[in-house]
Design a protein around this motif. Structure first.
Motif, PDB file in Angstrom:
ATOM      1  N   UNK A 151       0.824  -1.204   0.000  1.00 39.10           N
ATOM      2  CA  UNK A 151       0.000   0.000   0.000  1.00 39.10           C
ATOM      3  C   UNK A 151       0.860   1.255   0.000  1.00 39.10           C
ATOM      4  N   UNK A 152       0.269   2.339  -0.478  1.00 37.98           N
ATOM      5  CA  UNK A 152       0.881   3.666  -0.375  1.00 37.98           C
ATOM      6  C   UNK A 152      -0.161   4.618   0.208  1.00 37.98           C
ATOM      7  N   UNK A 153       0.321   5.694   0.788  1.00 36.35           N
ATOM      8  CA  UNK A 153      -0.569   6.678   1.373  1.00 36.35           C
ATOM      9  C   UNK A 153      -1.168   7.608   0.335  1.00 36.35           C
ATOM     10  N   UNK A 154      -2.170   8.390   0.722  1.00 37.21           N
ATOM     11  CA  UNK A 154      -2.847   9.289  -0.225  1.00 37.21           C
ATOM     12  C   UNK A 154      -1.948  10.391  -0.758  1.00 37.21           C
TER      13      UNK A 154
ATOM     14  N   UNK B 107       5.901   6.675   2.965  1.00 33.85           N
ATOM     15  CA  UNK B 107       5.193   6.485   1.696  1.00 33.85           C
ATOM     16  C   UNK B 107       4.496   5.146   1.540  1.00 33.85           C
ATOM     17  N   UNK B 108       5.075   4.080   2.069  1.00 26.94           N
ATOM     18  CA  UNK B 108       4.580   2.752   1.715  1.00 26.94           C
ATOM     19  C   UNK B 108       4.642   1.795   2.897  1.00 26.94           C
ATOM     20  N   UNK B 109       4.001   0.646   2.697  1.00 28.28           N
ATOM     21  CA  UNK B 109       3.998  -0.390   3.724  1.00 28.28           C
ATOM     22  C   UNK B 109       3.479  -1.685   3.120  1.00 28.28           C
ATOM     23  N   UNK B 110       3.944  -2.800   3.637  1.00 22.71           N
ATOM     24  CA  UNK B 110       3.380  -4.117   3.335  1.00 22.71           C
ATOM     25  C   UNK B 110       2.692  -4.611   4.593  1.00 22.71           C
ATOM     26  N   UNK B 111       1.447  -5.033   4.471  1.00 18.26           N
ATOM     27  CA  UNK B 111       0.696  -5.507   5.631  1.00 18.26           C
ATOM     28  C   UNK B 111      -0.380  -6.490   5.200  1.00 18.26           C
ATOM     29  N   UNK B 112      -0.916  -7.281   6.139  1.00 13.36           N
ATOM     30  CA  UNK B 112      -1.927  -8.284   5.779  1.00 13.36           C
ATOM     31  C   UNK B 112      -3.197  -7.646   5.223  1.00 13.36           C
ATOM     32  N   UNK B 113      -3.854  -8.367   4.348  1.00 10.98           N
ATOM     33  CA  UNK B 113      -5.082  -7.871   3.750  1.00 10.98           C
ATOM     34  C   UNK B 113      -6.128  -7.522   4.807  1.00 10.98           C
ATOM     35  N   UNK B 114      -6.239  -8.349   5.837  1.00  6.37           N
ATOM     36  CA  UNK B 114      -7.242  -8.096   6.864  1.00  6.37           C
ATOM     37  C   UNK B 114      -7.008  -6.759   7.544  1.00  6.37           C
TER      38      UNK B 114
ATOM     39  N   UNK C  82      -8.224   0.638   2.866  1.00  4.66           N
ATOM     40  CA  UNK C  82      -8.396   0.657   1.410  1.00  4.66           C
ATOM     41  C   UNK C  82      -9.834   1.012   1.059  1.00  4.66           C
ATOM     42  N   UNK C  83     -10.781   0.385   1.745  1.00 10.27           N
ATOM     43  CA  UNK C  83     -12.199   0.607   1.455  1.00 10.27           C
ATOM     44  C   UNK C  83     -12.639   2.025   1.791  1.00 10.27           C
ATOM     45  N   UNK C  84     -12.000   2.643   2.793  1.00  6.82           N
ATOM     46  CA  UNK C  84     -12.335   4.026   3.149  1.00  6.82           C
ATOM     47  C   UNK C  84     -11.479   5.033   2.388  1.00  6.82           C
ATOM     48  N   UNK C  85     -10.647   4.518   1.460  1.00  8.45           N
ATOM     49  CA  UNK C  85      -9.811   5.336   0.580  1.00  8.45           C
ATOM     50  C   UNK C  85      -8.785   6.170   1.346  1.00  8.45           C
ATOM     51  N   UNK C  86      -8.374   5.666   2.493  1.00  7.66           N
ATOM     52  CA  UNK C  86      -7.304   6.336   3.236  1.00  7.66           C
ATOM     53  C   UNK C  86      -5.936   5.930   2.724  1.00  7.66           C
ATOM     54  N   UNK C  87      -5.852   4.763   2.085  1.00  6.10           N
ATOM     55  CA  UNK C  87      -4.622   4.319   1.425  1.00  6.10           C
ATOM     56  C   UNK C  87      -5.008   3.695   0.092  1.00  6.10           C
ATOM     57  N   UNK C  88      -4.017   3.484  -0.770  1.00  4.12           N
ATOM     58  CA  UNK C  88      -4.236   2.793  -2.035  1.00  4.12           C
ATOM     59  C   UNK C  88      -3.429   1.503  -2.050  1.00  4.12           C
ATOM     60  N   UNK C  89      -4.042   0.439  -2.488  1.00  4.05           N
ATOM     61  CA  UNK C  89      -3.323  -0.823  -2.622  1.00  4.05           C
ATOM     62  C   UNK C  89      -2.875  -0.959  -4.066  1.00  4.05           C
ATOM     63  N   UNK C  90      -1.574  -1.203  -4.243  1.00  2.00           N
ATOM     64  CA  UNK C  90      -1.006  -1.281  -5.586  1.00  2.00           C
ATOM     65  C   UNK C  90      -0.809  -2.719  -6.060  1.00  2.00           C
TER      66      UNK C  90
ATOM     67  N   UNK D 177       2.229   7.711  -6.736  1.00  2.20           N
ATOM     68  CA  UNK D 177       2.381   6.427  -7.436  1.00  2.20           C
ATOM     69  C   UNK D 177       1.039   5.746  -7.622  1.00  2.20           C
ATOM     70  N   UNK D 178       0.805   5.265  -8.826  1.00  3.54           N
ATOM     71  CA  UNK D 178      -0.425   4.524  -9.115  1.00  3.54           C
ATOM     72  C   UNK D 178      -0.143   3.067  -9.436  1.00  3.54           C
ATOM     73  N   UNK D 179       1.135   2.678  -9.413  1.00  7.29           N
ATOM     74  CA  UNK D 179       1.515   1.286  -9.653  1.00  7.29           C
ATOM     75  C   UNK D 179       2.816   1.010  -8.916  1.00  7.29           C
TER      76      UNK D 179
END
Length: 337
Positions: free
Chosen positions: A143-146, A214-221, A227-235, A150-152
């Protein structure tokens, strides 16, 4: 004879404090259990150690599987949370338990990953345990922050190469799978991103949302609500295949980095030297539990996929994961705090 369920009263009816549940289960079993079943194993309640706190993802998995195992085996299955030291306290306890099939452990991939970053462990995941079954797997998300443009993932890599040492990524701590996975990503892509360790997920993801890293790797849960509240973007996801809950998100393999894979996984094990027939029976019953559509649905709500399979599958996974993360830890000079 009255069934176990008919004897076991509700909290509200018998004023039992939660701290005494395990003692009550054992006492009731000693009264009604052994004579009723007349079997060689199990002959008493089974204790499933969870080396993390109640309410965590692995705890919920253990309780769901344990409840259904209890029904199939005809004995109580009691969850015993022994948290601390990144799961090492509970793991060491089970490693030294009697190998009679009445003390098991349900644990996460950190059980193996810890060996890559901690040379002082007082147990060996391969030598001291008998694999029973892989219970579930779950994807990790990049993920990346708002504030990031980066879009990819390819754009993240390009930015990091163009500005070496100027981008930052968060993790919930040194030596965690999230730290190891990002260092693997850096090795495979050549991206120069600086690690910022936190004490847990809360501060880490808050700083991604706030644009301080800028970024982080974390579990989907853990990522899904943000992601659903659009606070971060999953790439991308770090699994081999796309995640059912986010079918439009590509894998890192699809983005051109097939060497970067890191799944969450949960498994059940017994102490080494547990009789083979007990391990086989537990594997058979656990696989039956995981094939239950209700169990699969319960796991999916936690962003997990039911796994199962032979004990040898889990043994192979553990060995390969240990070797892979040791190589990453050595290359990146990672040690646990």
């Amino acid at each position: 004879m009255a069934s176990f369920r008919s004897v076991y009263c509700k909290f509200s009816e018998c004023n039992v404090r939660p701290a005494n549940i395990a003692e009550l289960v054992l006492a009731l079993w000693l009264v009604v259990g052994p004579a009723a079943w007349g079997q060689t194993w199990p002959v008493r309640p089974i204790s499933v150690v969870v080396p993390f706190t109640p309410g965590t993802g692995i705890d919920l998995v253990a309780r769901g599987v344990g409840a259904r195992l209890s029904e199939r085996l005809g004995v109580p299955v009691v969850i015993d949370n022994r948290a601390g030291a990144s799961g090492n306290i509970g793991s060491e306890f089970v490693a030294r338990a009697a190998p009679d099939g009445h003390i098991l452990i349900v644990t996460a991939g950190t059980f193996v990953n810890n060996t890559a970053v901690n040379s002082n462990l007082r147990y060996d995941p391969i030598r001291d345990f008998a694999p029973i079954a892989l219970l579930a797997t779950g994807a990790q998300m990049f993920i990346v922050g708002p504030a990031s443009s980066a879009t990819s993932v390819k754009e993240v890599v390009a930015m990091a190469i163009a500005r070496p040492g100027k981008m930052f990524y968060a993790s919930p701590g040194n030596g965690t799978i999230h730290h190891l996975a990002m260092e693997l990503f850096k090795f495979e892509t050549g991206a120069d991103i600086v690690h910022v360790p936190y004490k847990g997920f809360g501060g880490a993801i808050n700083d991604v949302v706030g644009g301080r890293v800028e970024a982080m790797i974390l579990p989907m849960a853990a990522a899904a609500p943000y992601v659903q509240s659009r606070q971060v973007r999953v790439l991308a996801v770090l699994s081999k295949e796309r995640a059912a809950l986010f079918p439009n998100v590509p894998t890192l393999g699809e983005e051109g980095y097939p060497g970067v894979q890191a799944d969450n996984w949960y498994a059940m094990l017994a102490p080494a030297r547990t009789p083979a027939e007990v391990v086989t029976r537990l594997n058979t019953e656990t696989n039956a539990v995981l094939r239950d559509p209700a169990m699969s649905e319960a796991l999916l709500k936690q962003s997990l996929v039911a796994a199962g399979g032979p004990a040898e599958l889990l043994a192979s996974l553990m060995k390969s994961e240990m070797e892979r993360w040791r190589r990453v830890a050595i290359h990146a000079k990672i040690r646990a705090d």
